[in-house]
Design an enzyme around this catalytic site. Structure first.
Site, PDB file in Angstrom:
ATOM      1  N   GLY A  41     -25.051 -36.052   5.948  1.00  0.00           N
ATOM      2  CA  GLY A  41     -23.765 -36.715   6.126  1.00  0.00           C
ATOM      3  C   GLY A  41     -23.693 -37.996   5.330  1.00  0.00           C
ATOM      4  O   GLY A  41     -24.657 -38.417   4.683  1.00  0.00           O
ATOM      5  N   GLY A  79     -20.067 -45.212   6.226  1.00  0.00           N
ATOM      6  CA  GLY A  79     -19.685 -46.432   5.534  1.00  0.00           C
ATOM      7  C   GLY A  79     -20.864 -47.229   5.039  1.00  0.00           C
ATOM      8  O   GLY A  79     -20.734 -48.022   4.105  1.00  0.00           O
ATOM      9  N   ASP A  88     -21.299 -49.778  18.727  1.00  0.00           N
ATOM     10  CA  ASP A  88     -20.517 -48.636  18.243  1.00  0.00           C
ATOM     11  C   ASP A  88     -20.824 -47.380  19.062  1.00  0.00           C
ATOM     12  O   ASP A  88     -21.071 -46.311  18.508  1.00  0.00           O
ATOM     13  CB  ASP A  88     -20.806 -48.389  16.764  1.00  0.00           C
ATOM     14  CG  ASP A  88     -19.696 -47.584  16.078  1.00  0.00           C
ATOM     15  OD1 ASP A  88     -18.579 -47.538  16.631  1.00  0.00           O
ATOM     16  OD2 ASP A  88     -19.950 -47.007  15.012  1.00  0.00           O
TER      17      ASP A  88
END
Length: 505
Positions: A45, A48, A161
């Site tokens: 994957g 950012g 997060d």
């Protein structure tokens, strides 16, 4: 040598971070690329902050997840320094429910993190496939995530997060939280709405104080965890919008739809827990994730045994005097277990239970010792028909009944969503009716399943008639994916309003 397993954070002979060489970095980021003792196998994957690769650590002959810091970020020495500091803090966390960071380093100008490779899927993927989760499975996930937050809180580490994308689920039913201590690298503690890499996935779960840029502690993670729990039960996050700004504003000023209204089947104690976690003011939330762990354990025990919970933790806003069981049939397994123990003896009940296995009967299904573990494995496997059949075929004690029931329900849903298997779907719906005759929830599920098959076959009148005749039962007894199924039937059978004729000029 550094204290990160012998990998130096900078190039030999340098005092600080090294600048990336784009040409060298490009040759590394490909299948077969070599980074010290790590050989890149395939890309998993891209985010950012970094690309994530599956790699083999050749010295230890094990697979790892290799995070390669993006080339443009490596040009900022202050960023690289923060990267190393935060990765070091994350590496100090060693807990079974946290993805382990093994080491951090730099090779050929490429900064990287090496962490445990978790073979499984994210909670986000599970929710996209399954929709709202049933209570026992959700509580199992909640307990393990809360345990991870407790371990991090004790070390003074704030994740920043927590969201379904960062919660990994293995096929063994283990839950692991990824990226502890690293989230602030994508934008610090304040939400930068124009920053590259910030997507809708970030503000969907942000705490109000994080949106405002205030100082964070573990109560911020508890808020994000509460929003994630809401998503698990409702099937969607409580706040959505056209852009990050609109979502962020809702976290600051709007109250979400009450989870008790979205999922009226949930016990009040569960709704109270979620409401407390997502309180706007940090001092009104749980102050410690360890308290959440204890409360989830109480609730899970009540589900298994049919007992009531007199009250939750002292931190809750108003103790729950009673934990009502909406399905009295859940008490029956506990009574059956008691009778079984009295007649068969403790030694028989406490034996090591290995389910019978015919290697050729159900394909290549892993074998677990309990029906609960087998069911969790089936849920995490995603659309594995044999995995659910194994729960039904291999476990036949009275306390296994609840898991066989759920496996039958999941098989019915699996067949219903495959238009090529209408005959299997109808046969499975009949099994739901006969599994526990007189059970009104199973009867309602069978009815809405048949209405769905009629609607898919464009037989709208029978489907519409079923909805009209049994609407009250559906509202009372259907939950989760079955409730969504009823909504799909309503949409497929709704009459389109006639279009007005166009007026000629």
């Amino acid at each position: 040598m550094s204290d990160f397993g012998g990998v130096n954070p900078g190039q030999p002979g340098t005092a600080g971070p090294t600048r990336a060489n784009p040409s060298i970095s490009g040759t590394i980021r490909q299948v077969g690329g070599q980074l010290g003792e790590f050989s890149l196998l395939r890309r998993l994957g891209k985010g950012g902050m970094a690309e994530v690769w599956l790699a083999e650590q050749t010295t230890l002959k094990r697979n790892v997840a290799l995070k390669l810091l993006r080339s443009e970020l490596m040009e900022d020495e202050s960023y690289v320094k923060r990267f190393q500091t935060e990765a070091k803090a994350a590496a100090g966390l060693n807990h079974p429910n946290i993805v382990q960071v093994y080491t951090v380093g730099c090779e050929k100008g490429q900064h990287f993190i090496v962490q445990e490779y978790v073979h499984g899927q994210t909670l986000k993927a599970l929710l996209q496939k399954r929709g709202p989760l049933d209570l026992p499975l959700a509580l199992m996930i909640m307990r393990q995530v809360a345990a991870a937050l407790q371990a991090a809180g004790e070390r003074g580490i704030v994740h920043r997060d927590i969201k379904p994308e960062n919660i990994m689920l293995t096929k063994k039913g283990e839950v692991k939280v990824a990226d502890f201590g690293l989230a602030q690298l994508q934008g610090g503690e304040r939400l930068h709405l124009t920053q590259e890499g910030v997507t809708m996935g970030t503000p969907l779960y942000m705490s109000p104080e994080q949106v405002s840029g205030h100082k964070l502690d573990q109560r911020s993670d508890i808020y994000s965890f509460g929003i994630t729990c809401y998503h698990m039960f409702a099937g969607v996050p409580p706040f959505q919008g056209e852009n990050a700004v609109s979502v962020a504003v809702k976290h600051l000023h709007e109250a979400p739809p009450a989870i008790s209204e979205v999922r009226p089947d949930l016990p009040p104690a569960v709704c109270q827990m979620i409401d407390k976690m997502i309180a706007k003011q940090p001092d009104k939330r749980y102050s410690d994730a360890g308290v959440i762990v204890n409360d989830v354990r109480k609730l899970a025990k009540a589900i298994r045994t049919g007992e009531s919970v007199d009250e939750l933790s002292d931190e809750t806003t108003g103790p729950v005097k009673q934990f009502p069981i909406r399905r009295p049939g859940l008490v029956l397994p506990a009574l059956c277990i008691l009778v079984f123990l009295l007649t068969a003896g403790m030694g028989w009940q406490l034996r090591t239970r290995v389910p019978p296995l015919n290697p050729n009967a159900l394909g290549d299904v892993s074998v677990f010792k309990t029906a609960r573990e087998q069911y969790v494995h089936a849920m995490f496997a995603i659309d594995d028909e044999d995995a659910f059949k194994a729960v039904i075929a291999w476990f036949d004690l009275p306390d296994d009944k609840i898991w066989r029931r759920r496996a039958n329900e999941q098989l019915a849903l699996l067949y219903l969503k495959d238009r090529r298997r209408e005959a299997d779907a109808r046969a499975q719906l009949e099994k739901l009716r006969s599994f526990e005759p007189g059970d009104r929830q199973l009867a309602a599920e069978a009815l809405v399943g048949e209405a769905y098959l009629d609607a898919v076959a464009n037989n709208k009148n029978p489907a519409r008639k079923t909805l009209q005749s049994h609407g009250e039962e559906f509202n009372q007894y259907l939950t989760g994916s079955w409730k969504q199924l009823a909504q799909e039937v309503r949409q497929m059978t709704s009459e389109q309003p006639p279009q007005r004729p166009m007026r000629m000029p």
